[in-house]
Write an enzyme that holds these catalytic residues in place. Structure first.
Site, short mmCIF file in Angstrom:
data_model
loop_
_atom_site.label_atom_id
_atom_site.label_comp_id
_atom_site.label_asym_id
_atom_site.label_seq_id
_atom_site.Cartn_x
_atom_site.Cartn_y
_atom_site.Cartn_z
N ASP A 33 0.68 -1.47 0.05
CA ASP A 33 0.04 -0.01 -0.32
C ASP A 33 0.81 1.19 -0.08
OD1 ASP A 33 -2.28 1.33 2.57
OD2 ASP A 33 -2.07 2.01 0.40
N ASP A 218 -1.71 5.39 -5.42
CA ASP A 218 -1.84 4.71 -4.24
C ASP A 218 -2.23 3.28 -4.54
OD1 ASP A 218 -4.61 5.12 -1.39
OD2 ASP A 218 -2.80 3.40 -1.69
N1 LIG Z 1 -4.40 3.24 0.89
C1 LIG Z 1 -5.89 2.83 1.04
C2 LIG Z 1 -5.47 1.25 2.06
O1 LIG Z 1 -4.66 0.48 1.33
C3 LIG Z 1 -7.14 0.52 2.19
S1 LIG Z 1 -6.76 -0.30 3.72
C4 LIG Z 1 -7.87 -1.81 3.21
C5 LIG Z 1 -9.11 -1.60 3.65
C6 LIG Z 1 -9.77 -2.82 3.56
C7 LIG Z 1 -9.60 -3.73 2.74
C8 LIG Z 1 -8.10 -3.80 2.03
C9 LIG Z 1 -7.55 -2.67 2.28
C10 LIG Z 1 -8.18 1.89 2.23
O2 LIG Z 1 -8.70 2.04 0.86
C11 LIG Z 1 -8.28 3.17 0.46
C12 LIG Z 1 -6.86 3.40 1.29
O3 LIG Z 1 -7.41 3.13 2.63
#
Ligand SMILES: N[C@H]1[C@H](O)[C@@H](Sc2ccccc2)[C@@H]2OC[C@H]1O2
Length: 327
Positions: A33, A218
């Protein structure tokens, strides 16, 4: 050098990509991420009601684990999900790239969207550590820890549409892209791979933005979230499109052919999506949900997987630049 490469496997609905990571000898599938900076995993110290279906990390089974006494973490994500827990240090190996003392966060609690996302065992934050949530002292990301040992201080993302792609740490593999890589300067002050994006195209016609929020790359966001005036301008060119608040975004008739959409990556390049690559999901026999949506005045534009999977993306920690190439 410490270079490493791992697969990036798309989830069934392409809402995220998962990669194998080994921590203290235990292997889990984690979501890389670039929009956050916490490295956390489902752990054996979670209630089973929250971890069932997931692989969990068991610190007591790692011979290289050390506790970060008194430390904790708590994170809330852009989609409203959240997680929190305790902290330690362990050896982390991503495709051969190894950090011997990576701050690793163990979840003791996660929100429902994580529990239900059973193939996702945690996140590898690849943003900047100024937004790491560990207290009393923020800790570096995997990339920040390994960057100086890599052949080049970079990582690349080749996310694919309905196929397994890859993340590569330390090299820019020329076989993974064609033509030039179009780089733009990154402003890391908000902890993101953030860059300017002041123009867009709809069906090849260029417009100057009105709000002109900066954009972030992202990998953890599924959609492309643009300023609301840009989303309105795009779907204004899709005759069956409506804003459906019950679905939380623009929907349209799946049979409609969509115009192209281009978004500026810095000042010198426009990344253009073909109409056929813009639909995110089919929600009933006739209706589709768009992969481009408004950011509800959020003040940043989020270039997520709908865009990233059409390009080869380079995150350069040395020059503090972000680049895309066609592939
Ligand atoms: N940067 C992103 C992050 O990776 C995900 S966290 C996530 C939540 C549920 C399932 C999988 C991942 C969330 O959505 C947009 C932003 O925050």
């Amino acid at each position: 050098n410490e270079n490493g490469e791992v697969d990036a496997a798309p989830e069934s609905n392409e809402s995220e990509y998962l990669s194998p990571v080994t921590v203290g000898g235990q292997s889990l599938n984690l979501d890389f991420d670039t929009g956050s900076a916490d490295f956390w995993m489902f752990s054996s110290s979670m209630p089973l009601s929250q971890s069932q279906g997931h692989s969990t990390f068991n610190a007591s089974k790692s011979s290289t684990w050390s506790v970060y006494k008194g430390a904790s973490w708590e994170i809330s994500y852009g989609d409203g999900s959240s997680a929190s827990g305790t902290v330690g240090f362990d050896t982390v190996d991503i495709g051969g790239a190894t950090v011997t003392s990576q701050a690793v966060e163990l979840a003791t609690g996660v929100s429902g969207s994580f529990t239900s996302d059973v193939n996702n065992d945690g996140l590898v934050g690849l943003g900047f550590s100024s937004i790491n949530t560990i207290q009393p002292q923020q800790q570096k990301t995997f990339f920040e820890n390994i960057m100086d040992d890599l052949e080049q201080p970079v990582f690349t993302a080749d996310l694919e549409d309905n196929a397994t792609g890859s993340y590569n740490f330390g090299t820019i593999d020329p076989s993974e892209y064609t033509g030039d890589i179009h780089f733009t300067a990154v402003d890391k002050s908000n902890g993101f791979w953030e860059f300017a994006s002041d123009t867009y195209t709809v069906g090849g016609n260029k417009s100057q933005c009105q709000t002109c929020s900066p954009a972030i790359a992202d990998t953890g966001t599924s959609l492309v979230l643009v300023d609301d005036d840009v989303a309105a301008a795009y779907y204004g060119q899709v005759s069956s499109a409506v804003y459906d608040s019950s679905q939380g975004g623009y929907t349209y008739n799946c049979t409609e052919s969509l115009p192209t959409f281009g978004i500026a990556i810095g000042s010198d390049y426009t990344a253009t999506l073909q109409g056929a690559d813009i639909t995110f999901a089919q929600i009933d026999s006739q209706t589709c949900f768009g992969g481009i949506q408004g950011n509800s005045g959020g003040g940043i534009q989020i270039m997520g997987d709908i865009l990233l999977k059409q390009f080869f993306a380079v995150f350069d920690g040395g020059n503090e630049t972000f680049g895309v190439a066609e592939k």
